[in-house]
Design a protein around this motif. Structure first.
Motif, PDB file in Angstrom:
ATOM      1  N   ASP A 244       0.909  -1.076  -0.105  1.00 15.44           N
ATOM      2  CA  ASP A 244      -0.024   0.027   0.017  1.00 15.44           C
ATOM      3  C   ASP A 244       0.795   1.206   0.012  1.00 15.44           C
ATOM      4  N   GLN A 245       0.706   2.071  -1.009  1.00 13.44           N
ATOM      5  CA  GLN A 245       1.716   3.249  -1.051  1.00 13.44           C
ATOM      6  C   GLN A 245       0.803   4.604  -0.621  1.00 13.44           C
ATOM      7  N   VAL A 246      -0.270   4.467  -0.187  1.00 16.17           N
ATOM      8  CA  VAL A 246      -0.966   5.512   0.467  1.00 16.17           C
ATOM      9  C   VAL A 246      -0.976   5.648   2.044  1.00 16.17           C
ATOM     10  N   VAL A 247      -1.169   4.197   2.540  1.00 19.09           N
ATOM     11  CA  VAL A 247      -1.091   4.162   3.959  1.00 19.09           C
ATOM     12  C   VAL A 247       0.340   3.728   4.359  1.00 19.09           C
ATOM     13  N   VAL A 248       0.942   4.809   4.876  1.00 17.73           N
ATOM     14  CA  VAL A 248       2.555   4.497   5.458  1.00 17.73           C
ATOM     15  C   VAL A 248       2.308   4.659   6.925  1.00 17.73           C
ATOM     16  N   PRO A 249       3.039   3.960   7.747  1.00 18.06           N
ATOM     17  CA  PRO A 249       3.391   2.372   7.307  1.00 18.06           C
ATOM     18  C   PRO A 249       2.315   1.601   7.005  1.00 18.06           C
ATOM     19  N   GLN A 250       2.586   0.437   6.129  1.00 20.95           N
ATOM     20  CA  GLN A 250       1.207  -0.293   5.822  1.00 20.95           C
ATOM     21  C   GLN A 250       0.476  -0.792   6.841  1.00 20.95           C
ATOM     22  N   HIS A 251       1.102  -1.193   7.860  1.00 19.09           N
ATOM     23  CA  HIS A 251       0.447  -1.907   8.918  1.00 19.09           C
ATOM     24  C   HIS A 251      -0.615  -1.083   9.714  1.00 19.09           C
ATOM     25  N   ASN A 252      -0.513   0.329   9.666  1.00 17.78           N
ATOM     26  CA  ASN A 252      -1.310   1.062  10.149  1.00 17.78           C
ATOM     27  C   ASN A 252      -2.825   0.906   9.365  1.00 17.78           C
ATOM     28  N   ALA A 253      -2.956   0.121   8.572  1.00 18.47           N
ATOM     29  CA  ALA A 253      -4.256  -0.177   7.876  1.00 18.47           C
ATOM     30  C   ALA A 253      -4.897  -1.345   8.414  1.00 18.47           C
ATOM     31  N   ALA A 254      -4.360  -1.806   9.192  1.00 19.72           N
ATOM     32  CA  ALA A 254      -4.893  -2.861  10.117  1.00 19.72           C
ATOM     33  C   ALA A 254      -5.763  -2.337  11.080  1.00 19.72           C
ATOM     34  N   LEU A 255      -6.670  -2.969  11.826  1.00 22.27           N
ATOM     35  CA  LEU A 255      -7.357  -2.370  12.930  1.00 22.27           C
ATOM     36  C   LEU A 255      -7.165  -3.529  14.193  1.00 22.27           C
ATOM     37  N   HIS A 256      -6.888  -2.734  15.205  1.00 18.67           N
ATOM     38  CA  HIS A 256      -6.548  -3.468  16.378  1.00 18.67           C
ATOM     39  C   HIS A 256      -7.350  -2.703  17.540  1.00 18.67           C
ATOM     40  N   HIS A 257      -8.246  -3.228  18.308  1.00 20.23           N
ATOM     41  CA  HIS A 257      -9.216  -2.339  19.062  1.00 20.23           C
ATOM     42  C   HIS A 257      -9.787  -3.405  20.058  1.00 20.23           C
ATOM     43  N   ALA A 258      -9.549  -3.284  21.276  1.00 16.65           N
ATOM     44  CA  ALA A 258      -9.759  -4.163  22.152  1.00 16.65           C
ATOM     45  C   ALA A 258     -11.524  -4.583  22.475  1.00 16.65           C
TER      46      ALA A 258
END
Length: 331
Positions: A244-258
């Motif tokens: 992903d060249q728009v979301v940087v860093p790419q893993h910020n497009a993963a969602l982690h919420h308890a």
């Protein structure tokens, strides 16, 4: 370019200080995407991304015509439908007819969903809505409120209490804000996000206005979205890619919420604009939306690991009158 892993490991909630890693974080993120690119799959994905971007530019003007569009199956006759469409309607008419709303990203329009929309129709979904919001949108919160009005219009028009929403890029963030901050989980059964900057993107630092400041890691909007969410009824299906060249860093497009029921799917070698046209994504979305029950869990074991972690009254609100009995009978 299939899913690299079914799920991504749960991470601890990122603090505001950790999110603002500065130049070192940006350089590391660039190194990650370069590493993903310099593989056979990454190079093929980059070529597909370039081809699709060229085609999308050609389709873009057509996507500007009208504020919304709808694919609706008329009536209840099934004999004229091809087997792929007829099968879903026969197996689970509730799933087949639950409306799906597609929300595009920043400076884009509904033409980004040309392939995904047709894929959903081919798989038997009977009502798919696409909308355009203004390219001059300057606030995620205001856009979320406008999205809420659109969702409620569909709910009132169709009689379905809860619908599905698919958001690409910032469209997923707008939908997430509506679901988690404006009570939208009352009306959204499943939210699918594709390349959404759930924890912000360093690319937002390249332009300075009210909207891009909201999209930066550690912004007030990101902190608000990371805050606790009480008994959210919506399930989340989240796709992100290491190319992903728009979301940087790419893993910020993963969602982690308890507090949220989230299923992350990591992809290898898929560009930002290619996410809505990737076959594994179209298939994964179709599979998830075809198997549902009133709590937001999947009906068929093994279809995906989506499941409800709540068992209270809030998790048992029906999709529509009589939906509970029909969904339960398909177990």
């Amino acid at each position: 370019m299939a899913a690299r892993a079914a799920t991504t490991p749960r991470q601890a909630r990122t603090s505001t200080g950790a999110a603002k890693r500065g130049p070192r974080g940006f350089v590391a993120a660039v190194g990650e995407v370069a590493g993903a690119l310099l593989t056979p799959t990454g190079l093929a994905g980059a070529a597909l991304e370039a081809s699709w971007m060229g085609l999308h530019l050609g389709l873009y003007p057509l996507g500007l015509l009208g504020s919304r569009a709808s694919d609706r199956r008329q009536g209840y006759r099934l004999g004229h439908l091809p087997p792929s469409q007829r099968g879903l309607a026969i197996q689970n008419v509730e799933a087949a007819e639950t409306p799906i709303l597609l929300v595009h990203g920043m400076v884009d329009n509904r033409s980004i969903f040309t392939v995904l929309r047709r894929g959903l129709v081919r798989r038997g979904f009977g009502r798919i809505e696409t909308i355009n919001y203004s390219i001059f949108t300057g606030d995620v919160r205001a856009a979320a409120a406008a999205l809420g009005a659109e969702v409620e219009r569909i709910v009132e028009e169709t009689g379905y209490e809860r619908i599905h929403v698919i958001g690409h890029s910032m469209g997923g963030l707008i939908a997430r804000y509506y679901v988690t901050r404006l009570g939208g989980d009352q009306h959204v059964h499943t939210l699918v996000t594709l390349g959404t900057p759930h924890r912000g993107s360093y690319l937002a630092y390249t332009w300075n206005n009210g909207l891009t400041r909201q999209l930066r890691p550690g912004s007030a909007l990101m902190d608000e979205l990371a805050a606790p969410v009480k008994e959210c009824q919506t399930r989340f299906l989240v796709y992100w890619s290491d190319l992903d060249q728009v979301v940087v860093p790419q893993h910020n497009a993963a969602l982690h919420h308890a507090d949220l029921n989230v299923h992350n799917v990591a992809l290898h070698g898929v560009g930002h604009m290619s996410l809505p046209i990737t076959s594994s994504v179209v298939h994964g979305i179709s599979t998830a939306l075809a198997h549902l029950d009133t709590s937001g869990a999947t009906v068929t074991p093994g279809v995906s690991s989506l499941g409800s972690r709540r068992s209270g009254p809030a998790a048992k609100k029906p999709l529509r009158d009589g939906a509970a009995s029909r969904a339960g009978s398909s177990r």
